[in-house]
Design an enzyme around this catalytic site. Structure first.
Site, mmCIF file in Angstrom:
data_model
loop_
_atom_site.group_PDB
_atom_site.id
_atom_site.type_symbol
_atom_site.label_atom_id
_atom_site.label_comp_id
_atom_site.label_asym_id
_atom_site.label_seq_id
_atom_site.Cartn_x
_atom_site.Cartn_y
_atom_site.Cartn_z
ATOM 1 N N CYS A 20 0.831 -1.218 0.000
ATOM 2 C CA CYS A 20 0.000 0.000 0.000
ATOM 3 C C CYS A 20 0.860 1.260 0.000
ATOM 4 O O CYS A 20 0.479 2.274 0.585
ATOM 5 C CB CYS A 20 -0.961 0.003 1.183
ATOM 6 S SG CYS A 20 -2.192 -1.304 1.123
ATOM 7 N N ASN A 21 2.007 1.191 -0.645
ATOM 8 C CA ASN A 21 2.863 2.371 -0.781
ATOM 9 C C ASN A 21 3.354 2.449 -2.228
ATOM 10 O O ASN A 21 4.514 2.145 -2.528
ATOM 11 C CB ASN A 21 4.049 2.294 0.181
ATOM 12 C CG ASN A 21 4.746 3.640 0.346
ATOM 13 O OD1 ASN A 21 4.828 4.420 -0.594
ATOM 14 N ND2 ASN A 21 5.244 3.908 1.539
#
EC number: 2.8.1.9
Length: 760
Positions: free
Chosen positions: A389-390
């Site tokens: 999630c980056n």
């Protein structure tokens, strides 16, 4: 410290006490503390004792509960070196909820700017959709530095992480004061407030808000204590709380609200204004046991607090892991891993206990992260793969352009999938991370797994499918050798060498039953390997299912259909491959037999409802409780070829037989041909009078590493499949029944029938 050495921060006694708290890990090596750390056994017992030993009413009802919640707020603020006169604390659902609250409520006034660093979590990127300004500016990490503002200006917000969750890089917290005092370079007319995403940082580091005072701090408690989940906090500096303009109001947040007139007055305190409805008060109370447990297991020592010692411990483990992985070499001296880091692990002030990497073949090409995850699972190593999630950090460190990212998306890759290599380039990576309960042995297990699976290479080069097929000139028509039925999903096969009927879902009675746990979750050999020892049989004449197990007397269960309106049945819901399935509970007697056989309490046997239909994705073809398709075809010739390529069955005392290897692939239709892997080019085929379409290749997982006769786990043959097919773990093909030949109503498959390829 010498290279590849680790010195424990904890004493031998402390390590022993910590180990007692996590015996449930058994042989599992847990390395995803950045995802969530683990809760201690005594912590959960203490929570249970607290909840069962006291009466906690709704805080809107009981002043006692409300006062206790305030005590928890004080305790949280004390953990971060501050107090209620400096910061207000609003409980949220987590870091994401806190960030969303800031995004929705921050008053940008007249054209204030929303600025964020590119290597923020997706939850920060999502703030762009709701912030009250059109001046939205992404910046690189190198551009995050103080400007020359003299004060005043437009109210603006900058968001950055205290620690990057991708690789553990720590931002200098001195930036907080610099930016809030002097603004940002390039934004001379703006007065900035810092919103610090502290979720990754506070899990293993001390955040001293007496020293560094961002306007807003967002965090999640499960990252620190493992329990409870779904609870976080937004810490708001008193000087900034008037910048949050909340519009919606829920229960408990107003002094007065009139139903007939649009009139209300909000409460005075920050928490009372922003905590809509009833907060999760039992979860909040359980934070007290989290603090107590952490400080008891890792006590303060001298000037070092409990969390300071955790920080030193996790950094030391991260550095040891970084150095060991960096030191791995193939026989040709090429590196085994590519590390994605912004530091060399020299300084705890700039680096946390997270290590990020991809594995490399000896020729320098990438091993897909999905393959590494599969192999880790075989070795009971829990790690994280993907982009975490980056997307910004992932793109930067994998050196992908915007065009590369879009090209990968258009090729079918989405967040969270196993599409790990596109055009030979990785779409993500592997991340390991550490907590206070992590040990040096965990790092050694990880490195041993990488060495075992990827450093010990065969000298022979892998062949492409086209090369393999071209090497075989002789051709005999393949034949159907055996039909394998799996009446109970993920249990053993019922082998048929004569004939078997088909139905609209595939083989009659194939995967008609499923075992679920006490929570209704479908069980598989991935969770309970002993399921392979249950070998169901079907007596067509009596229409009964006969369960066998080497340690149990046989159990016979009638398969006569029951009406859903019958009072004697119980309808249940379970989930198979993301599909909700309605099923019928088969009763207490068989449930007890299965629970004893598998030595797991609370198991139930469910039968798919006769009128329940699942369909293939992007198709109208109906399937039973199978994962992907009506049939799975396995070619014995391909299995022979694969067995010859396995360099060493070092997990077994002797090499497995061909039959046992075929069993591992759990195919329905077992054929034999001269050419290995020729099935990979088929698109339409006929077995006897029955015609089938090919739905695609079967992606393999760690299930094929389980010996179906004993339950023994091995690293092979998944490791060899991954190597030979360059990380694409596919073996066998999925089929759907299309039709019978014209003039034939037969719906029987006969062993010995020739297989004719209709289209390639």
């Amino acid at each position: 410290m010498a290279m590849e050495q680790f010195e424990s921060v904890f004493t031998a006694k402390e390590n022993a006490e910590i180990a007692k708290e996590f015996t449930r890990l058994k042989d599992t090596c847990y390395l995803d503390h950045a995802g969530t750390t683990l809760y201690a056994d005594s912590q959960i017992r203490a929570v249970g004792d607290c909840l069962t030993g006291s009466l906690f009413c709704n805080p809107h009802t009981s002043r006692t509960t409300e006062d206790l919640l305030d005590q928890v707020r004080f305790r949280v603020l004390r953990h971060f070196g501050t107090h209620p006169s400096e910061y207000g604390l609003v409980f949220t659902s987590g870091t994401t909820g806190a960030l969303k609250l800031v995004a929705e409520c921050f008053d940008f006034g007249d054209e204030g700017a929303f600025v964020y660093t590119r290597d923020n979590h997706t939850s920060v990127l999502g703030m762009r959709a709701v912030v009250g300004t059109e001046r939205i500016v992404p910046i690189g990490r190198e551009d995050l530095r103080g400007g020359r503002s003299t004060g005043g200006g437009k109210s603006s917000l900058v968001v950055f992480p205290a620690q990057c969750n991708f690789n553990g890089f720590k931002y200098p917290l001195g930036l907080v004061e610099d930016i809030q005092r002097n603004g940002l370079v390039g934004f001379d007319g703006d007065r900035f407030h810092v919103c610090l995403d502290a979720a990754s940082f506070v899990s293993t580091n001390a955040l001293d808000l007496a020293k560094h005072q961002p306007s807003f701090v967002c965090l999640s408690f499960y990252k620190i204590f493992g329990f409870p989940t779904g609870l976080g906090a937004l810490l708001v500096h008193r000087s900034a709380q008037n910048l949050l303009k909340k519009r919606y109001y829920g229960g408990g947040t107003v002094k007065i609200a009139m139903a007939g007139r649009n009139f209300h007055v909000k409460r005075d305190s920050l928490a009372d204004q922003f905590e809509d409805g009833t907060v999760p008060f039992t979860s909040i109370i359980s934070l007290l046991q989290g603090f107590e447990t952490l400080e008891r297991l890792v006590p303060a020592s001298g000037e070092l607090s409990s969390i300071d010692r955790v920080s030193r411990h996790t950094f030391a483990l991260g550095r040891y892991c970084f150095q060991r992985l960096r030191g791995l070499r193939h026989a040709n001296s090429n590196s085994v891993v590519k590390l994605y880091h912004d530091t060399e692990f020299e300084d705890r002030g700039s680096q946390g206990g997270i290590v990020n990497f991809n594995v490399l073949h000896e020729d320098g090409s990438f091993v897909g992260f999905a393959e590494v995850a599969y192999m880790a699972s075989v070795h009971n190593v829990v790690l994280r793969t993907g982009c975490f999630c980056n997307p910004g950090a992932c793109q930067r460190l994998l050196e992908l352009t915007d065009e590369d990212v879009l090209k990968q998306f258009n090729a079918g890759h989405v967040c969270g999938d196993a599409n790990d290599l596109i055009g030979g380039q990785p779409t993500g990576s592997v991340r390991v991370s550490f907590g206070y309960m992590s040990r040096r042995e965990d790092v050694d297990r990880l490195v041993e797994m990488v060495e075992k699976c990827y450093v010990k290479k065969m000298t022979a080069n892998g062949l492409t499918r086209k090369q393999i097929v071209s090497n075989y000139k002789n051709y005999d028509q393949p034949k159907l050798k055996m039909i394998c039925l799996f009446p109970i999903k993920s249990c053993g096969a019922y082998k048929i060498t004569t004939s078997w009927p088909l139905c609209h879902k595939g083989l009659k009675h194939d995967r008609e039953f499923v075992i679920v746990d006490e929570n209704g979750v479908a069980m598989t050999q991935k969770k309970l390997v002993e399921m392979c020892l249950i070998k169901p049989k079907i007596d067509i004449k009596t229409n009964t299912l006969i369960l066998t197990h080497p340690a149990m007397e046989n159990f016979t269960l009638s398969m006569e259909p029951l009406s859903n309106e019958s009072q004697s049945i119980k309808l249940c819901q379970t989930k198979v491959c993301q599909d909700n399935v309605q099923a019928i509970d088969c009763g207490d007697a068989v449930a007890n037999w299965i629970s004893i056989a598998l030595q797991t309490s609370g198991l139930r046997l469910l039968k798919q409802s006769d009128d329940e239909a699942r369909t293939l994705r992007k198709s109208t073809t109906e399937i039973a409780l199978s994962n992907q398709a009506q049939f799975l075809l396995i070619n014995q010739a391909s299995v022979r070829w694969l067995a010859d390529l396995v360099p060493d069955w070092d997990d077994l005392s002797q090499e497995p037989t061909l039959e046992s290897l075929v069993d591992r692939f759990r195919g329905n239709l077992i054929i034999d041909s001269v050419k290995p892997l020729e099935e990979s080019s088929w698109t339409q085929l006929r077995i006897g009078p029955l015609e089938f379409s090919v739905d695609g290749p079967c992606s393999r997982c760690q299930m094929i590493c389980i010996d179906q006769s004993s339950g023994t786990r091995t690293a092979e043959p998944l490791r060899t499949i991954a190597r030979e097919f360059k990380g694409k773990m596919r073996f066998g093909i999925y089929l759907s029944h299309v039709k019978s030949l014209e003039g034939s109503d037969e719906k029987l498959l006969h062993c010995g029938s020739p297989l004719q390829v209709v289209a390639e």
